[in-house]
Write a protein that holds these residues in place. Structure first.
Motif, PDB file in Angstrom:
ATOM      1  N   UNK A 212      30.717 -38.381  40.758  1.00  0.00           N
ATOM      2  CA  UNK A 212      29.266 -38.573  40.820  1.00  0.00           C
ATOM      3  C   UNK A 212      28.600 -37.432  41.590  1.00  0.00           C
ATOM      4  N   UNK A 213      29.118 -37.102  42.781  1.00  0.00           N
ATOM      5  CA  UNK A 213      28.472 -36.092  43.602  1.00  0.00           C
ATOM      6  C   UNK A 213      28.571 -34.699  42.991  1.00  0.00           C
ATOM      7  N   UNK A 214      29.596 -34.454  42.189  1.00  0.00           N
ATOM      8  CA  UNK A 214      29.707 -33.161  41.507  1.00  0.00           C
ATOM      9  C   UNK A 214      28.559 -32.937  40.523  1.00  0.00           C
ATOM     10  N   UNK A 215      27.823 -33.987  40.218  1.00  0.00           N
ATOM     11  CA  UNK A 215      26.657 -33.860  39.356  1.00  0.00           C
ATOM     12  C   UNK A 215      25.394 -33.477  40.104  1.00  0.00           C
ATOM     13  N   UNK A 216      25.434 -33.420  41.439  1.00  0.00           N
ATOM     14  CA  UNK A 216      24.273 -32.981  42.201  1.00  0.00           C
ATOM     15  C   UNK A 216      23.962 -31.518  41.901  1.00  0.00           C
ATOM     16  N   UNK A 217      22.686 -31.165  41.917  1.00  0.00           N
ATOM     17  CA  UNK A 217      22.337 -29.749  41.850  1.00  0.00           C
ATOM     18  C   UNK A 217      22.833 -29.059  43.112  1.00  0.00           C
ATOM     19  N   UNK A 218      23.460 -27.921  42.937  1.00  0.00           N
ATOM     20  CA  UNK A 218      24.168 -27.268  44.032  1.00  0.00           C
ATOM     21  C   UNK A 218      23.669 -25.830  44.181  1.00  0.00           C
ATOM     22  N   UNK A 219      23.073 -25.513  45.328  1.00  0.00           N
ATOM     23  CA  UNK A 219      22.625 -24.144  45.604  1.00  0.00           C
ATOM     24  C   UNK A 219      23.688 -23.416  46.414  1.00  0.00           C
TER      25      UNK A 219
END
Length: 251
Positions: free
Chosen positions: A205-212
């Motif tokens: 689930x968290x790997x789907x967060x937008x990541x800067x």
């Protein structure tokens, strides 16, 4: 409301959070790394006493700059002259410049590749007997050393701190999810490792967060780990992060 997870130190997070809030962007703070200063060894003491024998000193983080300057001040009442001082970005350069060192850093990009692209390196890498000292934490920044060694130079590391996972990361990530976090700042490969480990079964689930991220190297690692939405910033300082997040949130 979208909310971004800030993952640097508490002080850095608080400073950036205030700037984001002024733009109407909500955030949540959870330091992924706990940086612990290392005890000085006899070998490290010898490195600092021999500082005048190095042609260049590279400093790879604000923490390395701060801790290295404490050592410099202890052994060199006046810093040796004629050396080239380099920092990976403006945030790392600031304490060195405040100390009075003639530090240079890339104006575009804040990674090893950008640092080595500075014109002075074409000259330095041709120098016979080139000696370079790198101020850093344990491990990392091997690209810098590899390029110097490939040109026949010598590299020595002054390792000043150890990176450990921040306290209670698993519960902290759960609280971030509950607070509505959907985006994250991810500023190093070690931070990615600690995040993935602490997320555990919530990782898909968290790997789907937008990541800067601050550069292409970390971006590639994040994608390989399964991150679905990776955005590359122009660096890792407040200005670069604020610009990237503001552009995404206000578009």
């Amino acid at each position: 409301m979208r909310r971004v997870l800030l993952t640097r130190s508490n002080a850095d997070n608080a400073r950036l959070a205030a700037q984001l809030q002024a733009r109407g962007i909500a955030s949540h703070s959870l330091p992924l790394l706990d940086l612990q200063p290392l005890t000085e060894t006899p070998q490290q003491r010898s490195l600092m006493l021999d500082l005048d024998r190095y042609h260049a000193v590279m400093v790879v983080s604000p923490t390395a700059a701060r801790l290295g300057l404490l050592r410099l001040d202890r052994y060199w009442p006046q810093p040796p002259i004629g050396q080239h001082w380099f920092a990976v970005g403006a945030g790392t350069a600031a304490p060195l410049a405040d100390y009075g060192l003639p530090v240079v850093y890339p104006q575009q990009g804040q990674d090893s590749e950008s640092l080595l692209a500075l014109p002075i390196w074409a000259e330095l890498l041709q120098q016979d007997g080139l000696r370079v000292m790198i101020w850093r934490g344990e491990g990392g920044r091997e690209h810098l050393a590899n390029q110097v060694r490939a040109a026949g130079g010598q590299v020595d590391y002054l390792e000043l701190y150890r990176r450990q996972p921040g306290p209670d990361l698993t519960s902290g990530l759960m609280a971030a999810e509950a607070a509505g976090v959907s985006d994250i700042l991810l500023l190093s490969s070690q931070a990615l490792q600690f995040w993935q480990q602490a997320a555990a079964e919530r990782w898909p689930h968290q790997a789907g967060w937008r990541c800067w991220v601050p550069g292409e190297r970390v971006a590639a690692l994040a994608r390989a780990a399964g991150c679905k939405d990776v955005r590359v910033c122009a660096g890792a300082d407040d200005a670069a992060l604020l610009a990237a997040i503001s552009t995404d949130y206000m578009s």
